[in-house]
Write a protein that holds these residues in place. Structure first.
Motif, PDB file in Angstrom:
ATOM      1  N   VAL A  95       0.847  -1.203   0.000  1.00 32.81           N
ATOM      2  CA  VAL A  95       0.000   0.000   0.000  1.00 32.81           C
ATOM      3  C   VAL A  95       0.877   1.246   0.000  1.00 32.81           C
ATOM      4  CG1 VAL A  95      -1.706   1.332   1.292  1.00 32.81           C
ATOM      5  CG2 VAL A  95      -1.925  -1.159   1.135  1.00 32.81           C
ATOM      6  N   ALA A  96       1.862   1.293   0.901  1.00 27.65           N
ATOM      7  CA  ALA A  96       2.742   2.462   0.986  1.00 27.65           C
ATOM      8  C   ALA A  96       3.492   2.680  -0.320  1.00 27.65           C
ATOM      9  CB  ALA A  96       3.720   2.290   2.148  1.00 27.65           C
ATOM     10  N   ASN A  97       3.976   1.601  -0.915  1.00 24.43           N
ATOM     11  CA  ASN A  97       4.703   1.723  -2.187  1.00 24.43           C
ATOM     12  C   ASN A  97       3.800   2.262  -3.289  1.00 24.43           C
ATOM     13  OD1 ASN A  97       6.822   0.619  -0.802  1.00 24.43           O
ATOM     14  ND2 ASN A  97       6.939  -1.270  -1.983  1.00 24.43           N
ATOM     15  N   SER A  98       2.555   1.817  -3.289  1.00 27.94           N
ATOM     16  CA  SER A  98       1.595   2.307  -4.292  1.00 27.94           C
ATOM     17  C   SER A  98       1.356   3.800  -4.122  1.00 27.94           C
ATOM     18  CB  SER A  98       0.274   1.550  -4.174  1.00 27.94           C
ATOM     19  OG  SER A  98       0.450   0.172  -4.408  1.00 27.94           O
ATOM     20  N   LEU A  99       1.251   4.247  -2.872  1.00 27.31           N
ATOM     21  CA  LEU A  99       1.046   5.667  -2.605  1.00 27.31           C
ATOM     22  C   LEU A  99       2.256   6.491  -3.028  1.00 27.31           C
ATOM     23  CD1 LEU A  99      -0.623   5.420   0.929  1.00 27.31           C
ATOM     24  CD2 LEU A  99      -1.754   5.849  -1.260  1.00 27.31           C
ATOM     25  N   ALA A 100       3.436   5.926  -2.857  1.00 24.13           N
ATOM     26  CA  ALA A 100       4.651   6.649  -3.236  1.00 24.13           C
ATOM     27  C   ALA A 100       4.856   6.687  -4.744  1.00 24.13           C
ATOM     28  CB  ALA A 100       5.868   6.002  -2.568  1.00 24.13           C
ATOM     29  N   ALA A 101       4.299   5.708  -5.443  1.00 24.44           N
ATOM     30  CA  ALA A 101       4.602   5.558  -6.870  1.00 24.44           C
ATOM     31  C   ALA A 101       3.620   6.239  -7.809  1.00 24.44           C
ATOM     32  CB  ALA A 101       4.663   4.067  -7.223  1.00 24.44           C
ATOM     33  N   PHE A 102       2.366   6.420  -7.396  1.00 25.12           N
ATOM     34  CA  PHE A 102       1.372   6.862  -8.387  1.00 25.12           C
ATOM     35  C   PHE A 102       1.627   8.292  -8.867  1.00 25.12           C
ATOM     36  CE2 PHE A 102      -0.803   8.735  -4.725  1.00 25.12           C
ATOM     37  CZ  PHE A 102      -1.436   9.840  -5.247  1.00 25.12           C
ATOM     38  N   ALA A 103       2.176   9.153  -8.012  1.00 24.99           N
ATOM     39  CA  ALA A 103       2.517  10.526  -8.413  1.00 24.99           C
ATOM     40  C   ALA A 103       3.731  10.962  -7.591  1.00 24.99           C
ATOM     41  CB  ALA A 103       1.340  11.459  -8.207  1.00 24.99           C
ATOM     42  N   LYS A 114      -1.974   6.962 -16.352  1.00 23.31           N
ATOM     43  CA  LYS A 114      -0.545   7.044 -16.033  1.00 23.31           C
ATOM     44  C   LYS A 114      -0.281   6.679 -14.581  1.00 23.31           C
ATOM     45  CE  LYS A 114       1.292  11.139 -15.766  1.00 23.31           C
ATOM     46  NZ  LYS A 114       1.850  12.473 -16.154  1.00 23.31           N
ATOM     47  N   GLU A 115      -1.105   7.189 -13.700  1.00 19.31           N
ATOM     48  CA  GLU A 115      -0.941   6.900 -12.271  1.00 19.31           C
ATOM     49  C   GLU A 115      -1.236   5.430 -11.979  1.00 19.31           C
ATOM     50  OE1 GLU A 115      -1.060  11.059 -12.880  1.00 19.31           O
ATOM     51  OE2 GLU A 115      -2.596   9.598 -13.438  1.00 19.31           O
TER      52      GLU A 115
END
Length: 446
Positions: free
Chosen positions: A192-200, A390-391
């Protein structure tokens, strides 16, 4: 003869102490050399065991600089160029009887530690540095070998005042938390944290299990605190962590350590409008993630056993409620205690969700799709935020490798069925008895 015997006893005693240190795995000993003069540097020399009885001084020497009011170092903090990486919470400054004449009911004291963090390294390779401590290490953030120490309350007040000035508004981004992520542990929260860091990444700052928030939350574990002062301390710490000299950064996310789940109510009081989620997983699968090499009759080390040495009352109550025996809390196996600890976290989240009507309970099996379809665009981001193809592709990419890749970025493979098949009967029994009821309660609610 007596002197010889006495010397032998002393030598034997020293050998016993040394062996005890080695057995306890005391890998590091920190020594501090403080000149004692205000504003002088404090050097921390790290000493490691190389072999029994032999020490080696590591080349890396951290330098702590006491920040003076009005100094260049203080201006660096005010500008948002430095990140809060550590705190020492106030001691007496939080108690009900510690009102300072100049502050009224506000807390006072404590210290804050800042350094220049290499956020770019994290944003460019999130899986390799999925935990905050990984990318503030000197090999990733070399400038963090020098840390700047300042009075916590003083710098919180100064930054707030500076951020209201014309210069502050032009040069510092002050981010309020978009969301809090709580979790059961070993259940997909890092994904979850990685997804939040990666989308934008250019717009986002994620603190994944950083120390300062939990230090602030736990500041009142051993002392009687004034509730308002404690809330103010927590708000100050997260405010300082939400400041950035990069004006492109507008999203701020915190993933707490699993034990932080017990503090959902406290954080809701401090930030009542901040969305939150709790991530959990199938009982057998999550227990298998904690106890990877279980052998019956052999003691094991696991994160879920960290509270075993002091056995908190809430975990004891979970055990007693299931066994129906008042004395059973101290008679369970380590494996059963592990399951009971995880059940305790689930129950805290479930009760807070049921009472408050806020938050979302997120099953590991729904990741990452639920983040893409619902959580991020409709719950974590404010209206009008950009969240398109893109996100989404960035999230798909980062969730396609192991969330704690640590620079190997190995392709992720589903392991739920494998965990179910490989689970020892003892693991299945402990999960069914102590953890399954909490899991079922959450599932029936969502």
């Amino acid at each position: 003869i007596r002197r010889v015997k006495r010397r032998r006893k002393i030598v034997n005693l020293l050998l016993i102490i040394l062996l005890f240190d080695i057995i306890c795995d005391r890998n590091t000993v920190n020594t501090h050399i403080d000149s004692g003069a205000e504003g002088d540097e404090v050097q921390s020399t790290i000493i490691k065991y190389q072999s029994p009885g032999v020490f080696n001084v590591v080349d890396e020497i951290e330098t702590d600089i006491q920040v003076e009011p009005g100094s260049d170092e203080e201006n660096l903090i005010l500008s948002g160029a430095l990140t809060l990486v550590g705190i020492i919470a106030p001691d007496t400054g939080l108690t009900p009887s510690s009102d300072d004449p100049g502050l009224g009911i506000r807390y006072y004291g404590g210290s804050a530690k800042f350094c220049r963090v290499n956020w770019d390294a994290y944003k460019q390779d999130v899986p390799s540095y999925s935990m905050f401590k990984a990318f503030i290490a000197p090999e990733v953030s070399p400038d963090c070998e020098t840390k700047y120490i300042v009075d916590l309350k003083m710098i919180a007040d100064k930054t707030r005042a500076f951020d209201k000035t014309a210069e502050g508004q032009k040069t510092v981004s002050t981010m309020k938390p978009n969301s809090f992520v709580f979790h059961e542990s070993r259940c997909g929260s890092t994904l979850v944290a990685n997804s939040l860091a990666a989308f934008a990444p250019e717009k986002t700052r994620v603190y994944s299990e950083s120390a300062p928030p939990m230090n602030a939350i736990e500041a009142c574990d051993k002392i009687v605190c004034d509730e308002e002062k404690h809330i103010e301390l927590i708000r100050d710490v997260l405010y300082l962590m939400g400041r950035s000299s990069d004006l492109n950064e507008t999203n701020l996310f915190f993933k707490f350590q699993s034990i932080g789940t017990k503090a959902i109510s406290k954080l809701r009081n401090a930030f009542p409008e901040t969305p939150w989620i709790f991530v959990y997983r199938d009982p057998v699968q999550v227990l298998m993630s904690h106890v990877k090499k279980y052998v019956p009759g052999v003691r094991f080390h696991a994160k879920c056993l960290h509270t075993l040495r002091y056995r908190p009352s809430d975990t004891n109550e979970v055990i007693r409620s299931i066994t129906g025996d008042e004395s059973s809390a101290f008679q369970v196996t380590d494996l059963e205690y592990c399951a009971a600890h995880l059940a305790t976290l689930c129950q805290h989240a479930f009760r807070e969700h049921a009472v408050s009507g806020t938050g979302k309970l997120v099953n590991y099996s729904t990741l990452p799709d639920i983040l893409i379809d619902e959580i991020i665009p409709n719950y974590f981001l404010p209206p009008g935020s950009t969240f398109g193809e893109k996100e989404i592709q960035r999230i798909r990419k980062v969730t396609g490798v192991y969330s704690k890749g640590f620079r190997n970025n190995k392709k992720w493979e589903a392991d739920s069925e494998r965990k179910n098949k490989m689970a020892h009967p003892d693991i299945k029994a402990a999960a069914a008895k102590f953890l399954q009821p909490s899991f079922d309660a959450i599932q029936s609610y969502v």
